[in-house]
Design a protein around this motif. Structure first.
Motif, PDB file in Angstrom:
ATOM      1  N   LEU A   9      -6.721  -5.361  23.412  1.00 35.06           N
ATOM      2  CA  LEU A   9      -8.090  -5.521  23.903  1.00 35.06           C
ATOM      3  C   LEU A   9      -8.882  -4.282  23.510  1.00 35.06           C
ATOM      4  CD1 LEU A   9      -7.452  -6.733  27.557  1.00 35.06           C
ATOM      5  CD2 LEU A   9      -8.282  -8.100  25.631  1.00 35.06           C
ATOM      6  N   LEU A  10     -10.147  -4.459  23.173  1.00 32.35           N
ATOM      7  CA  LEU A  10     -11.001  -3.293  22.952  1.00 32.35           C
ATOM      8  C   LEU A  10     -11.360  -2.689  24.307  1.00 32.35           C
ATOM      9  CD1 LEU A  10     -13.382  -4.696  20.181  1.00 32.35           C
ATOM     10  CD2 LEU A  10     -11.199  -3.499  19.941  1.00 32.35           C
ATOM     11  N   ILE A  24      -5.074  -3.136  16.469  1.00 33.27           N
ATOM     12  CA  ILE A  24      -6.441  -2.984  16.977  1.00 33.27           C
ATOM     13  C   ILE A  24      -7.468  -3.514  15.983  1.00 33.27           C
ATOM     14  CG2 ILE A  24      -6.717  -0.618  16.096  1.00 33.27           C
ATOM     15  CD1 ILE A  24      -7.908  -1.693  19.541  1.00 33.27           C
ATOM     16  N   TYR A  30      -1.374   6.828  12.775  1.00 35.16           N
ATOM     17  CA  TYR A  30      -2.329   5.797  12.349  1.00 35.16           C
ATOM     18  C   TYR A  30      -1.780   4.434  12.675  1.00 35.16           C
ATOM     19  CZ  TYR A  30      -5.302   2.990   9.296  1.00 35.16           C
ATOM     20  OH  TYR A  30      -6.181   2.054   8.803  1.00 35.16           O
ATOM     21  N   PRO A  31      -2.486   3.567  13.390  1.00 34.24           N
ATOM     22  CA  PRO A  31      -3.749   3.895  14.044  1.00 34.24           C
ATOM     23  C   PRO A  31      -3.512   4.753  15.270  1.00 34.24           C
ATOM     24  CG  PRO A  31      -3.097   1.625  14.506  1.00 34.24           C
ATOM     25  CD  PRO A  31      -2.075   2.176  13.566  1.00 34.24           C
ATOM     26  N   ILE A  60      -9.459   9.928   7.549  1.00 29.09           N
ATOM     27  CA  ILE A  60      -9.979   8.572   7.319  1.00 29.09           C
ATOM     28  C   ILE A  60     -10.829   8.048   8.484  1.00 29.09           C
ATOM     29  CG2 ILE A  60      -7.865   7.385   8.135  1.00 29.09           C
ATOM     30  CD1 ILE A  60     -10.037   6.302   5.132  1.00 29.09           C
ATOM     31  N   HIS A  61     -10.700   8.643   9.670  1.00 37.79           N
ATOM     32  CA  HIS A  61     -11.564   8.267  10.810  1.00 37.79           C
ATOM     33  C   HIS A  61     -12.282   9.492  11.382  1.00 37.79           C
ATOM     34  CE1 HIS A  61     -10.391   4.099  11.222  1.00 37.79           C
ATOM     35  NE2 HIS A  61      -9.118   4.402  11.246  1.00 37.79           N
ATOM     36  N   ASP A  84     -13.694   1.923  22.472  1.00 40.20           N
ATOM     37  CA  ASP A  84     -13.643   1.159  21.220  1.00 40.20           C
ATOM     38  C   ASP A  84     -14.959   0.423  20.976  1.00 40.20           C
ATOM     39  OD1 ASP A  84     -10.937   1.885  21.042  1.00 40.20           O
ATOM     40  OD2 ASP A  84     -10.273   0.058  22.067  1.00 40.20           O
ATOM     41  N   ARG A 138     -11.093   7.875   0.766  1.00 39.55           N
ATOM     42  CA  ARG A 138     -10.217   6.699   0.865  1.00 39.55           C
ATOM     43  C   ARG A 138      -9.253   6.630  -0.326  1.00 39.55           C
ATOM     44  NH1 ARG A 138     -12.280   1.933  -1.880  1.00 39.55           N
ATOM     45  NH2 ARG A 138     -13.045   3.687  -3.093  1.00 39.55           N
ATOM     46  N   ARG A 166      -6.944   5.844  20.067  1.00 38.60           N
ATOM     47  CA  ARG A 166      -6.756   5.875  21.521  1.00 38.60           C
ATOM     48  C   ARG A 166      -5.847   7.010  21.965  1.00 38.60           C
ATOM     49  NH1 ARG A 166      -6.028  -0.281  23.618  1.00 38.60           N
ATOM     50  NH2 ARG A 166      -8.065  -1.017  22.892  1.00 38.60           N
ATOM     51  N   ARG A 215     -13.206   0.114   6.466  1.00 39.75           N
ATOM     52  CA  ARG A 215     -12.163   1.091   6.799  1.00 39.75           C
ATOM     53  C   ARG A 215     -11.819   1.040   8.290  1.00 39.75           C
ATOM     54  NH1 ARG A 215     -14.276   6.270   8.590  1.00 39.75           N
ATOM     55  NH2 ARG A 215     -15.824   4.720   9.223  1.00 39.75           N
ATOM     56  N   LEU A 227     -18.114   0.034   3.321  1.00 39.90           N
ATOM     57  CA  LEU A 227     -16.804   0.678   3.412  1.00 39.90           C
ATOM     58  C   LEU A 227     -16.536   1.321   4.774  1.00 39.90           C
ATOM     59  CD1 LEU A 227     -14.123   1.470   2.143  1.00 39.90           C
ATOM     60  CD2 LEU A 227     -15.272   3.321   0.922  1.00 39.90           C
ATOM     61  N   PRO A 228     -17.523   1.978   5.403  1.00 35.72           N
ATOM     62  CA  PRO A 228     -17.205   2.559   6.717  1.00 35.72           C
ATOM     63  C   PRO A 228     -16.708   1.519   7.726  1.00 35.72           C
ATOM     64  CG  PRO A 228     -19.228   3.511   5.855  1.00 35.72           C
ATOM     65  CD  PRO A 228     -18.863   2.390   4.919  1.00 35.72           C
ATOM     66  N   ASP A 276     -19.896   9.668   4.862  1.00 34.47           N
ATOM     67  CA  ASP A 276     -19.830   8.340   4.240  1.00 34.47           C
ATOM     68  C   ASP A 276     -20.040   8.404   2.727  1.00 34.47           C
ATOM     69  OD1 ASP A 276     -19.290   7.169   6.654  1.00 34.47           O
ATOM     70  OD2 ASP A 276     -21.247   6.213   6.911  1.00 34.47           O
ATOM     71  N   ARG A 283     -14.745  11.336  19.682  1.00 31.24           N
ATOM     72  CA  ARG A 283     -13.762  11.178  20.752  1.00 31.24           C
ATOM     73  C   ARG A 283     -13.231  12.528  21.241  1.00 31.24           C
ATOM     74  NH1 ARG A 283     -10.805   5.999  21.299  1.00 31.24           N
ATOM     75  NH2 ARG A 283     -11.953   4.385  20.163  1.00 31.24           N
ATOM     76  N   TYR A 330       0.848  -1.191   0.000  1.00 33.43           N
ATOM     77  CA  TYR A 330       0.000   0.000   0.000  1.00 33.43           C
ATOM     78  C   TYR A 330       0.881   1.236   0.000  1.00 33.43           C
ATOM     79  CZ  TYR A 330      -3.438   3.450   1.551  1.00 33.43           C
ATOM     80  OH  TYR A 330      -4.248   4.551   1.637  1.00 33.43           O
ATOM     81  N   LEU A 348     -16.773   8.994   1.408  1.00 35.54           N
ATOM     82  CA  LEU A 348     -15.697   8.121   1.879  1.00 35.54           C
ATOM     83  C   LEU A 348     -14.978   7.369   0.740  1.00 35.54           C
ATOM     84  CD1 LEU A 348     -14.043   6.877   4.155  1.00 35.54           C
ATOM     85  CD2 LEU A 348     -15.947   5.337   4.657  1.00 35.54           C
ATOM     86  N   LEU A 394      -9.423  -1.806   9.290  1.00 38.57           N
ATOM     87  CA  LEU A 394      -8.151  -1.878   8.571  1.00 38.57           C
ATOM     88  C   LEU A 394      -6.894  -1.733   9.438  1.00 38.57           C
ATOM     89  CD1 LEU A 394      -6.886  -2.102   5.723  1.00 38.57           C
ATOM     90  CD2 LEU A 394      -6.977   0.387   5.585  1.00 38.57           C
ATOM     91  N   PRO A 395      -6.894  -0.864  10.447  1.00 42.87           N
ATOM     92  CA  PRO A 395      -5.622  -0.592  11.139  1.00 42.87           C
ATOM     93  C   PRO A 395      -4.961  -1.852  11.686  1.00 42.87           C
ATOM     94  CG  PRO A 395      -7.308   0.963  11.845  1.00 42.87           C
ATOM     95  CD  PRO A 395      -7.995  -0.080  11.012  1.00 42.87           C
ATOM     96  N   PRO A 396      -3.660  -1.952  11.562  1.00 44.91           N
ATOM     97  CA  PRO A 396      -2.939  -3.080  12.143  1.00 44.91           C
ATOM     98  C   PRO A 396      -3.109  -3.098  13.658  1.00 44.91           C
ATOM     99  CG  PRO A 396      -1.408  -1.346  11.459  1.00 44.91           C
ATOM    100  CD  PRO A 396      -2.764  -0.967  10.951  1.00 44.91           C
ATOM    101  N   ILE A 454      -9.157  -2.511   1.010  1.00 45.84           N
ATOM    102  CA  ILE A 454      -9.444  -1.064   1.037  1.00 45.84           C
ATOM    103  C   ILE A 454      -9.594  -0.445  -0.364  1.00 45.84           C
ATOM    104  CG2 ILE A 454      -7.014  -0.356   1.283  1.00 45.84           C
ATOM    105  CD1 ILE A 454     -10.036   1.269   3.068  1.00 45.84           C
TER     106      ILE A 454
END
Lengths: 319, 319, 319, 319
Positions: free
Chosen positions: B287-288, B261, C174-175, C204-205, B292, C254, C178, B254, B250-251, C247, C212, B174, C250, B257-259, B204
């Motif tokens: 953990l969520l 979490i 990203y991510p 993207i978020h 989250d 994206r 948190r 998306r 897609l929402p 959305d 948050r 990517y 999006l 997607l993040p590594p 994605i």
């Protein structure tokens, strides 16, 4: 019996190679031979299943078999630290407990790849240390050139305060002389409890590290006898004699340092010194080609001329 | 029987999660349940022991047990590809052979960390492919965001020419849309033999990838039924309908997607959809937290409103 | 007059592209045109000379000329933040002072490449902030995907305590959801002074980030009017309407996200929307090829169908 | 006059530091002094505005002023190569042309950060080399430890075939002895035109590199006179004498090697040897602290004892 690893550990904890046959099988006889070699070198301790030990190429059962053979071969003459880094915490704990049951003095671990900040490192190591429990002495390995994980001196010191089982710091961030000084001053046995600091990364700054307060070396340099002598000279206050000795070996020490190919060079020197039957690395380890061998021949011949000693001879502690 | 993986493979090869109990044991019953879930989703194939499968946290024997249970649970309904990436070539080959004996259709591997150039990647993969032999079909995974190893389209094409057992390319660099186009044009079945290209990285850019010639998806997106429908619509020439369906999800796609979490989010959605009993990751998995979960609740509620379908409902192929 | 940047800044601070002619000259007329476009979009502020502004391809004198033209073209309608990141602290300070004299509201900077730990980041930023002095409002940009520099939430909070001139945090790790929550809770205006948090990384978020506690967006998304409407809806408590609007865009948002090629896509959309005469990037910027253009055409046509609006139309705030 | 850089260039091309006052101003008088120092050391050439030259902390006009002063101070005694790496191709070309007009012998450039594969590196360098045109001799710098960009020997050789203006390769990938051998064999003046290979990365493997066919050194080691003597001995076939000389300085050479702090150490040694008035780096460069200075004092005292020469003395070529 050598007992558990303590924060007053000193001297040379050699990082042991894992001997393989040319076909890639574990060469258990050479493990015995290598331990005798290290014993004759006079090392104060030994760390197995680190990078030079090619730990990541061993299966779970091989890991335990190798650990058992190494520990048993020492016959309690010196303590053994077992590298237990693992992407899974449960596996890490399982290996650590098995190692301790075999008679290991402690375990060594480094943060897993992908941790990006002090917060993340602290979070990860706290979780692992809790899972290991307070009974297993731990050496934290700081090797960002390999792990990709950097943490600050302050981050380590916070962990020292929180986890009494951390008794040793393996310093090998490069460059990192200031970090060593910072940790030494923070963990000086006065303002805060003392932690043993042993230095890796091939020992490329070892005399400087001693003078900044390191307690010894933890490296796979193929002349551990030289480091043992250097250590003794340093402790005797003969700093210049210690560094003269070190400097004579620096051309070879420097040549062994590069990641990857350096492991092949080290194993080849250990083979020539009688430490193991074959210098083979497990695939996909690098092989020395003709140019590499010619180059090494020349460097070792120069070393023999300079020191007046055959490389097969083990240097007796000079103090 | 599903037979061996071939270069005409198409459709959705779902990346399977490995279910664990909250205590971290492998949940074999949930493996069965998950396979049934994927079967009802209509997937064309399944890839196990990838990143979402937390392969690196399994011991050697667990790896084989998990593979066996997954393969057996499919009852030959669709092919299974087994991830076998391993720092040691011998271990890699051993796992691959064991998997093929269990009935796997092929294996997936990616270059080990630390390879820096096309030459190095070619050297490594050539060594591994020779060791695996010509009988085991191979999917090469190109995931530099994780492995840190980048190689060019030309490098892959040279390997295709040298090793007929390479039948599939898992594209997930990517950004990488141009690389996909380059490989598609180079391996088009005319100037050179055809190679199946399945797309990962969470899907994605999946509609764009189909239009550039991809043969399908290989991702752990928790709505594989949606990808199956999208795939069918694409094959029926209904590109806009396919992308409309995709865009509705897609929402959430998306959000997964993040590594790190993202794996926890995917397992939680799979749990809510009935695919497994617990969404636990093995430590040190994330953990969520409460934020989250609230966030995910909201996104899934929005999805249900938009699609008019409960997330527990499995979308039947829409063509 | 818009005055100095304050920690209560809210809404959409668009990251401005720098328009060039196809030959690579700065297109000053298009700067004026682009500012009018952004003004019609209703942005609350503008950040110039960031990544999308190709700041690193401008000479020192071009940097000042571009800043002057942008600031002057706003005619005080909204504040301008000027990106001043520079490997040399003296150059950084010089550019920052010049920008403030031209009427900038504040400056944005990120840690230089090569900083590895919280200690190092704190050390670097402290040095720069002292050199800048307390009079220049600062936005700290946290973009490790580009800079390679990661720092923890705690590290940022310590800087907030030490340097009152830090009034804004550009969140784009990203991510990182948190991290955003942690900083929001730490700098909440109660336990500690409030700091404005604007979100980048293409947005993207973005809806999740608003919920948050983010104060707005700072991104180069080529539909800033949509973000302005979304922001207004969020502030009016119409979270779902805000996210529905988001959305719909999006798929394009994206598509713009990838580093490198994403900049070329953004500039091409801005051109099509009337924001600039040419979408050219300065060499060695990427060029869109035929496949890329076909793909973009299709995505924008789909967007027009879905929204019922031509992309040239500027969305009027929907609240 | 020294003329244009050619592919038969040999010997020691010292990487010049840029002298600053303690306040951070360019110290032009020290530029003159430093050039005289290098001239007395007998260097065959000089490379300015590299990493040790802190090029990235200079403004555009300072860059030209520094280049002009260095070139003018050499009075044609030896060729000057000017580092011109720049994120923007137009800026790069502009600096290169200006440097050539001032009398530079050639330019040095490295791939910009972010290039991930041989294809990408080839694409980038081809674009830059075309923009520079065939008249400007080019040295390609291969320093992935700094740039993050790795390319294979084969990639470089393809560029050599395509661009006759490439006359020199600055080898400093680490580890990289095999890459050096591969390029030497490929560009040997028989099967393919000869290209000069000079070695950087502090010269940490310099004797080995000579024996593998390198043409000389291009490094900022603060004892270039020693490298000049070593080079002369090597050319006279006195390999062991050359390496004996080198080995005597290896402890200091090793100490200078680390990125960051190493630059501060080098400038301090150059200052003590009379090469410049102040060893200051521009902010945010590192400062030597008390421990660092004590350590350096000791290492230099040891060097003086070992060599029997004051460090202020310039070694006269020993052949």
């Amino acid at each position: 019996m050598s007992g558990l690893l303590k924060s007053d550990a000193k001297g040379v904890y050699v990082i042991a190679a894992t001997p393989f046959t040319p076909e890639g099988a574990i060469d258990f006889d050479s493990i015995d031979r290598l331990v005798e070699f290290y014993a004759r070198c006079g090392v104060q301790g030994m760390t197995i299943l680190g990078v030079l030990g090619e730990y990541q190429k061993l299966s779970e059962s091989e890991t335990l078999d190798v650990a058992r053979r190494f520990i048993s071969a020492t016959k309690g003459r010196f303590p053994v630290i077992v590298g237990v880094s693992n992407p899974g915490t449960a596996q890490l704990v399982k290996t650590a407990r098995a190692a301790m049951e075999m008679g290991a003095a402690g375990v060594m671990l480094m943060p897993i790849a992908g941790l990006k900040t002090d917060e993340a490192v602290r979070g990860y190591l706290s979780g692992v240390l809790k899972a290991l429990g307070p009974e297993i002495p731990v050496c934290i390995q700081d090797f960002p050139q390999l792990s990709g994980v950097f943490f600050s001196a302050g981050c380590f010191v916070e962990l020292v305060d929180a986890f009494p089982q951390i008794v040793m710091f393996k310093h090998e961030e490069y460059p990192g002389l200031r970090k060593l000084s910072t940790i030494r001053k923070a963990c000086d046995g006065k303002g805060r409890r003392y932690v043993s600091i042993l230095c890796g990364f091939g020992g490329i700054h070892l005399p400087q590290e001693y003078l900044r307060g390191a307690d010894g070396a933890m490296t796979g340099f193929a002349f551990p006898d030289v480091l043992v002598s250097m250590d003794a000279l340093m402790r005797a206050g003969k700093d210049d004699a210690a560094e003269d000795l070190y400097d004579a070996y620096l051309p070879v020490l420097r040549h062994e340092l590069p990641p990857g190919i350096g492991l092949a060079i080290r194993k080849e020197i250990l083979r020539r010194r009688g430490g193991m039957a074959s210098s083979a690395l497990r695939a996909p380890g690098p092989l020395l080609d003709k140019d590499d061998v010619t180059e090494l021949d020349r460097l070792l011949a120069r070393l023999e001329r300079r020191t007046g000693r055959a490389i097969t001879e083990i240097l007796q502690t000079a103090v």
